[in-house]
Design a protein around this motif. Sequence first.
Motif, PDB file in Angstrom:
ATOM      1  N   ASP A   7       0.834  -1.198   0.000  1.00  0.00           N
ATOM      2  CA  ASP A   7       0.000   0.000   0.000  1.00  0.00           C
ATOM      3  C   ASP A   7       0.873   1.255   0.000  1.00  0.00           C
ATOM      4  N   THR A  72       1.781   1.635  12.079  1.00  0.00           N
ATOM      5  CA  THR A  72       0.610   0.920  11.594  1.00  0.00           C
ATOM      6  C   THR A  72       1.078  -0.297  10.827  1.00  0.00           C
ATOM      7  N   LYS A  74      -0.237  -3.808   8.726  1.00  0.00           N
ATOM      8  CA  LYS A  74      -1.350  -4.455   8.039  1.00  0.00           C
ATOM      9  C   LYS A  74      -0.905  -5.847   7.610  1.00  0.00           C
ATOM     10  N   CYS A  75      -1.866  -6.751   7.597  1.00  0.00           N
ATOM     11  CA  CYS A  75      -1.572  -8.085   7.079  1.00  0.00           C
ATOM     12  C   CYS A  75      -2.830  -8.667   6.468  1.00  0.00           C
ATOM     13  N   ARG A  89      -8.426  -8.914   6.035  1.00  0.00           N
ATOM     14  CA  ARG A  89      -7.505  -7.789   6.198  1.00  0.00           C
ATOM     15  C   ARG A  89      -7.521  -7.355   7.661  1.00  0.00           C
ATOM     16  N   THR A  91      -5.579  -4.756  10.647  1.00  0.00           N
ATOM     17  CA  THR A  91      -4.707  -3.612  10.906  1.00  0.00           C
ATOM     18  C   THR A  91      -4.426  -3.526  12.399  1.00  0.00           C
ATOM     19  N   THR A 104      -6.478  -2.958  17.265  1.00  0.00           N
ATOM     20  CA  THR A 104      -6.376  -4.049  16.303  1.00  0.00           C
ATOM     21  C   THR A 104      -7.758  -4.177  15.687  1.00  0.00           C
ATOM     22  N   HIS A 107     -11.051  -6.198   9.244  1.00  0.00           N
ATOM     23  CA  HIS A 107     -11.964  -5.423   8.418  1.00  0.00           C
ATOM     24  C   HIS A 107     -12.970  -6.265   7.644  1.00  0.00           C
TER      25      HIS A 107
END
Length: 166
Positions: A7, A72, A74-75, A89, A91, A104, A107
Motif C-alpha cells: 500500500d 501501523t 497491516k496483514c 484484512r 490492521t 487491532t 476489516h
Amino acid sequence: MPRRKVDPGFSEARSDNLPRVDAFMVASYLASHSDFVSAEMKGAKANLSGRKSYGDAAIEFVQLKLHGSICTLKCLICPEHRVHNKSYRVTLVLNIVDEEILSTQCHDCAASLGGCKHAIAFLMWLHRRSEEPLPTDVECYWRKSVLSQVGSSIKFIREEHHVTIS
C-alpha cells in the motif's frame, strides 16, 4: 499471478523493521479493550486464535508504516477452513515510544466489531516475532501464507499438540 503491491506509504515488513511487542503490552491491551473482554473472547476461541500453529501458517503479506511514534501494521490472514477464499484484512496500530497497542481491527469478518480471532492471531504473531529476532538474520514477511497453499503445492499442515499439566 501478479505480484502483490505494498500500500502507498507502507513498506514490506521484515524481522529487522518490526516494532517490539512484549507480553506486558499484549496483556494490557487485551485487559483494557472492551472488544476482548467478552466471555467469547476470554475462553477457547482466544486460545485457539493465538496459537502458533494457526498464526504462523495463516498470516501473509505483512506491511508497516511509521508516522512519528505511531506504527501501523497491516496483514492478510488466510481463512482457516476455506483456504482459497479471500483473506481477511487486519490492521494493528501501536505507539512505539509509549510501548502501547492502540488498536487491532479485522476489516472483513462478521465478528470484527466485537474483537475477532484474526485480530488476536495477528497480535500474537507480532508478539512471537518480538521474542525471536536474531541480530544477524533478516526474514521478510511479505509473502504468501503457508496455509493458503494447502491443496495446491502442499497437501496438509501438521498441527502441534501440547499437553499442559496443572
